[in-house]
Write an enzyme that holds these catalytic residues in place. Sequence first.
Site, PDB file in Angstrom:
ATOM      1  N   ASP A  43     -30.319  10.599  69.282  1.00 60.49           N
ATOM      2  CA  ASP A  43     -31.253  10.312  68.342  1.00 60.49           C
ATOM      3  C   ASP A  43     -30.594  10.842  67.021  1.00 60.49           C
ATOM      4  OD1 ASP A  43     -33.494  10.234  66.649  1.00 60.49           O
ATOM      5  OD2 ASP A  43     -34.658  11.708  67.486  1.00 60.49           O
ATOM      6  N   GLY A 100     -40.600  15.272  64.297  1.00 61.64           N
ATOM      7  CA  GLY A 100     -40.462  15.185  65.773  1.00 61.64           C
ATOM      8  C   GLY A 100     -38.756  14.913  66.171  1.00 61.64           C
ATOM      9  N   HIS A 101     -37.979  15.117  64.996  1.00 60.77           N
ATOM     10  CA  HIS A 101     -36.432  14.882  65.386  1.00 60.77           C
ATOM     11  C   HIS A 101     -35.716  15.909  65.130  1.00 60.77           C
ATOM     12  CE1 HIS A 101     -37.668  10.448  66.003  1.00 60.77           C
ATOM     13  NE2 HIS A 101     -38.583  10.759  65.007  1.00 60.77           N
ATOM     14  N   HIS A 124     -30.779   5.244  66.790  1.00 58.67           N
ATOM     15  CA  HIS A 124     -31.919   5.253  66.261  1.00 58.67           C
ATOM     16  C   HIS A 124     -31.771   5.929  64.918  1.00 58.67           C
ATOM     17  CE1 HIS A 124     -36.448   6.912  66.667  1.00 58.67           C
ATOM     18  NE2 HIS A 124     -36.269   6.021  65.656  1.00 58.67           N
ATOM     19  N   ASP A 161     -43.960 -19.816  66.286  1.00 55.61           N
ATOM     20  CA  ASP A 161     -44.956 -20.753  65.359  1.00 55.61           C
ATOM     21  C   ASP A 161     -45.565 -21.540  66.470  1.00 55.61           C
ATOM     22  OD1 ASP A 161     -45.593 -21.898  62.930  1.00 55.61           O
ATOM     23  OD2 ASP A 161     -44.028 -23.091  63.240  1.00 55.61           O
TER      24      ASP A 161
END
Length: 463
Positions: free
Chosen positions: A105, A277-278, A300, A353
Site C-alpha cells: 500500500d 488508515g494507511h 494503491h 449503454d
Amino acid sequence: MPIYATKLTQGLISVKLKEGKVYSGSRSRIVTAGVQVPLGKFKFEFFHVCHSIPDSVGIIIYTPVGTVVHSGDFKLDYTPVDAHPTDLSRLSQLGAQGVLLLLSDSTYAELPGYTPSERVVGETLDRIMSNAPGRVIVTTFSSLLARIQQVIDSAAKYQRKVFIVGRSMNDTVKMALELGYLNAPTGVLGRLEESRGLPHNRVVFITTGSQGEPTSALVRMANQDHSQVHVQRGDTVVLSATPIPGNEALVNRTLDTLFKRGAQVMYDKLAQVHVHGHASQEELKLLLNLVKPRYFMPVHGEYRHLSLHAKLAEAVGIPRSNIFIMQDGDVLELNASSAKIGGKITSGNVYVDGLSVGDVGNVVLHDRKLLSRDGIAVVVIAVNKETGLLVGRPDIVSRGFVDNKEARTLIEQSRDFLARALDHQNKLTDWPVVTSRVKDLLSNFYYEKTRRKPIIIPVLINV
C-alpha cells in the site's frame, strides 16, 4: 463467481447488494486469517492487518514459482480499537522463508514518520463529548466502524443517547451489531423520533456526509432539507474524515454552510478528529525489512505515491532493477529467477449503454457531450435532380439548441442566409462538398449570433 471474504466484508457486501436488489448470497464463502484457500495451481492465505475498517486482511499467494504477498490497506497501530494489530510475526516468518514479490500500500508514502493510533481520535471525541453544550453530530464513513464504536463509547460515558441518521449508515450499523462488530450498551441507541423529547446535551447523531455529498444526511441537515433533523446554533459538528481527492470543494461548501448555521465545527485542521488508515514512511520501511522480497511493486496510490514508495524500497536495500512501478494494464511476468514487464492489457472504464457493454467509443461519447452542451440542428435541403439547383429555402429543425420566440426568428434568419449562400453555387451535385460547406456556414452563423456551436446535420433530398 464465488466471493471469498472475511465476515464483516461479507456483511458490507450483502448490504450493498441488497440495496441494488441483486443479493443471492449463494456463492459467498467466509474466510479468516490463517486459513488457506486452494484455487487452481495457487493457494491463498490471509493475515491480519490493521486498517480503519475491522476484519481487514492481507493476502499471501503461494504460486509454483514463489510466494507473493499483498499487504492490502494497512497501518501499524499497536493499540487498535478492534484489538487486532497487523500480524508482524507472520510477515517476519514469510521473510525468513523467502518472498518472491511484495505488493504494498502506497497511499500515504508522502508522509514521514508513523500514522497515529485510532486511540488518539477516541480521546479527542471524549473531550468534545464532555464539553459540548448542545447536540453532537458526528459524520464519518458508514464502513468506519472503529469510529462509530468510539462515538458510542463516549456517548455512553457522558449519558448521551445515540441516533443513527442516513439509510446507508443505518443499514451498516444494524449489520455490524448483528455480527458483533459493534457493541452498544442497553439504551444507548435510540430511534430518531425519540431525539425530539431529549435535552440537547443528551443527544448524539451519527451520520453520513463526510465528503459533502449533496444528497447525504449531513448536507440535508445543514441545508434544512432533512425531514427530522436541522443543524442549529449550539450544535457541535465533527467531521471525522479527510476529503477524498476531488471532493475538497464539496467538503468546503458543507463546512461553510455549517458555520453559517452557527454550529461549532471540528475537522482535521482544528482537532485530531480523524486518522487515516494507511501506513506512513517508517511503517512502509518496516514492512519491507520484515518481508525482504526479491522483487517489489508499490500499489494503491497515484503515480507520485508509487514513485516515492519505490525510493523507500531502494533506501532499505532493494535494487532499483527489482522494483516495478506499474500503470493500469501493465503485466508483470514472474518466474523463479526473473521478473519483467511483459506487455499491456486493455483497462479502464467499461461503458454500459443499454444492451451493449464496452462498445461505445470515444467518438460517440464526444458527440453526446456536444449534444448535451449545444444541441443539434438538422438541415433539410431539397435539390432538383435534373438541374442540381436548390428548390425553395432549406428547412431547419433544432433540438436542445434554441426554443423560444427569438429562436424562431434566428432559425428563419439562418434559412434565408443559407438559401442565399447556396443560390450562388451552380450545382449542388457534389454532396460531400455541399455538406462541408453547409456545416461551416451554419456553424459560423450560429456562433456569431449565440456563441454556441450545435451539431449540424445536413440532409439532401432529390426532387
